[in-house]
Scaffold this motif. Sequence first.
Motif, PDB file in Angstrom:
ATOM      1  N   LEU A 129       0.723  -1.096   0.022  1.00  0.00           N
ATOM      2  CA  LEU A 129       0.055   0.098   0.105  1.00  0.00           C
ATOM      3  C   LEU A 129       1.014   1.344   0.121  1.00  0.00           C
ATOM      4  O   LEU A 129       1.774   1.070   0.627  1.00  0.00           O
ATOM      5  CB  LEU A 129      -0.901   0.037   1.142  1.00  0.00           C
ATOM      6  CG  LEU A 129      -1.772  -1.164   1.523  1.00  0.00           C
ATOM      7  CD1 LEU A 129      -2.508  -0.766   2.894  1.00  0.00           C
ATOM      8  CD2 LEU A 129      -2.845  -1.314   0.233  1.00  0.00           C
ATOM      9  N   ALA A 132      -0.536   7.169   2.537  1.00  0.00           N
ATOM     10  CA  ALA A 132      -1.867   8.096   2.324  1.00  0.00           C
ATOM     11  C   ALA A 132      -1.522   9.348   1.911  1.00  0.00           C
ATOM     12  O   ALA A 132      -0.640  10.273   2.497  1.00  0.00           O
ATOM     13  CB  ALA A 132      -2.935   7.936   3.470  1.00  0.00           C
ATOM     14  N   MET A 139      -3.485   4.423   5.481  1.00  0.00           N
ATOM     15  CA  MET A 139      -4.237   3.865   4.104  1.00  0.00           C
ATOM     16  C   MET A 139      -4.600   2.351   4.606  1.00  0.00           C
ATOM     17  O   MET A 139      -3.735   1.741   5.035  1.00  0.00           O
ATOM     18  CB  MET A 139      -3.043   3.752   3.231  1.00  0.00           C
ATOM     19  CG  MET A 139      -3.727   3.310   1.970  1.00  0.00           C
ATOM     20  SD  MET A 139      -4.928   4.316   1.008  1.00  0.00           S
ATOM     21  CE  MET A 139      -3.725   5.496   0.368  1.00  0.00           C
ATOM     22  N   ASP A 141      -6.754  -1.305   3.558  1.00  0.00           N
ATOM     23  CA  ASP A 141      -7.008  -2.288   2.605  1.00  0.00           C
ATOM     24  C   ASP A 141      -7.829  -3.339   3.124  1.00  0.00           C
ATOM     25  O   ASP A 141      -7.243  -4.227   3.752  1.00  0.00           O
ATOM     26  CB  ASP A 141      -6.210  -2.367   1.539  1.00  0.00           C
ATOM     27  CG  ASP A 141      -6.709  -3.701   0.552  1.00  0.00           C
ATOM     28  OD1 ASP A 141      -7.874  -3.327   0.080  1.00  0.00           O
ATOM     29  OD2 ASP A 141      -5.752  -4.310  -0.003  1.00  0.00           O
ATOM     30  N   TRP A 179      -8.209   2.227   0.448  1.00  0.00           N
ATOM     31  CA  TRP A 179      -7.551   1.820  -0.740  1.00  0.00           C
ATOM     32  C   TRP A 179      -8.499   1.136  -1.853  1.00  0.00           C
ATOM     33  O   TRP A 179      -8.995   0.240  -1.597  1.00  0.00           O
ATOM     34  CB  TRP A 179      -6.283   0.958  -0.424  1.00  0.00           C
ATOM     35  CG  TRP A 179      -5.587   0.381  -1.658  1.00  0.00           C
ATOM     36  CD1 TRP A 179      -5.574  -0.995  -2.104  1.00  0.00           C
ATOM     37  CD2 TRP A 179      -4.665   1.202  -2.530  1.00  0.00           C
ATOM     38  NE1 TRP A 179      -4.498  -0.937  -3.197  1.00  0.00           N
ATOM     39  CE2 TRP A 179      -4.309   0.562  -3.286  1.00  0.00           C
ATOM     40  CE3 TRP A 179      -4.381   2.729  -2.582  1.00  0.00           C
ATOM     41  CZ2 TRP A 179      -3.345   0.809  -4.556  1.00  0.00           C
ATOM     42  CZ3 TRP A 179      -3.479   2.937  -3.706  1.00  0.00           C
ATOM     43  CH2 TRP A 179      -3.095   2.014  -4.641  1.00  0.00           C
ATOM     44  N   ASN A 180      -8.564   1.839  -2.966  1.00  0.00           N
ATOM     45  CA  ASN A 180      -9.389   1.445  -4.129  1.00  0.00           C
ATOM     46  C   ASN A 180     -10.573   0.966  -3.745  1.00  0.00           C
ATOM     47  O   ASN A 180     -11.230  -0.038  -4.039  1.00  0.00           O
ATOM     48  CB  ASN A 180      -8.783   0.121  -4.970  1.00  0.00           C
ATOM     49  CG  ASN A 180      -7.377   0.577  -5.781  1.00  0.00           C
ATOM     50  OD1 ASN A 180      -7.423   1.723  -5.956  1.00  0.00           O
ATOM     51  ND2 ASN A 180      -6.577  -0.060  -6.095  1.00  0.00           N
ATOM     52  N   GLN A 193      -8.621   6.446  -2.068  1.00  0.00           N
ATOM     53  CA  GLN A 193      -7.431   6.883  -2.795  1.00  0.00           C
ATOM     54  C   GLN A 193      -7.422   5.501  -4.129  1.00  0.00           C
ATOM     55  O   GLN A 193      -7.352   4.500  -3.630  1.00  0.00           O
ATOM     56  CB  GLN A 193      -6.206   7.012  -2.173  1.00  0.00           C
ATOM     57  CG  GLN A 193      -5.133   7.449  -2.789  1.00  0.00           C
ATOM     58  CD  GLN A 193      -3.800   7.742  -1.917  1.00  0.00           C
ATOM     59  OE1 GLN A 193      -4.052   8.565  -0.918  1.00  0.00           O
ATOM     60  NE2 GLN A 193      -2.793   7.222  -2.115  1.00  0.00           N
TER      61      GLN A 193
END
Length: 371
Positions: A129, A132, A139, A141, A179-180, A193
Amino acid sequence: MRSVHESNVTVEPGSDPRAGGVWTLAAGGPIINEPEGPATLLVPTEQALLLAVDLPLSSRAKRLEALPFAIEDRIAEPVESVHLAIGAEISPKRYLVAVVRHETMLRWIAEAEFVGLGHAAMVPDALTLPVAELESAWMADSQRGRVLVRSHDGAGFACDALIFATAWQAAGQPPVMAWNQHGPAEVPIAGVQIDSKPLSERVRNPPIDLRQGIYARRRAGLSNAWRRAAWIVGIGATAHAAILLADTVALRIIADRREADTRALVQQTAPGMALQGDLATSVAALLPVGGGGGGVPQTFMPLVSRISAALAPVGAINARALEFQAETLVMDIDGQPGLAARIRGALEGARIKATVTESPDGAIRISAGAA
């Protein structure tokens, strides 16, 4: 792109993919994530402590030497039981550091070697990752009940989704970026992001590779027979290196403690004396030298060293005074119940000729001869 936890392509024992690609170490062994890119094995971050450590030293060798002392109060394990890896400089004089138990590293490398991935970089999966873009944010996920986190300082961690909210609250509830769009549902999301860059590109220059030091990667061109032989030799070398590392760290700690004890004794007997540079030289300068530049320092320092070594197992001792008279070291210390007997036994065990007496005020006097 498939998630690292969705791939179902495994490697058969004894196969030799070597072409590269990004793999993930799962419960059943390495699984392929992306066939392109540099050979990389992602390992579970739950078993690797990632830290941001200040190491304001000019060379990598000096940073490696100082690292055990910089992190020993931040880990629960004895420092000799873990592998320490230094990664990227994440801010001026501040470096990413990974801490992994030796037995964990040996198991991971054995699994990698078993399927022909001994040449792959080994990277904790949370470091896939990015940091951020939002200042001071995490950040995150979240996939299949597991959360990967990259913290704002460049380090990171991984945990079960059920305890993520507790970890987040304990950290002061920093902003969390998804994340995504795969952010954890247990906490408020400050933003999303998106990055379409493939995983193989994100690991091309990983912030840390655990395969360093005694676990450095081998060359990819070795035959299977040579690989097996190298692995057998490597296990033996690793064991010897781990023992040597443990001994070196222990000796350094003991030496530092003895130096501190000696400095304290000198300051009590000569309060105005500034100890600078080499300790032995500074202490010798305090002492009178006999005719012809002779023998007091040469007698005093070995005797102090022997007594210091003998009394180390006794525990903390508060010295009142230290004198050297006619080749006899006289040390007055504060008394404690049973301390005189322990000191007497320690000196006898070290074969040091000494008398240990107790005064009416509770003090203990040690008189040790140089002979």
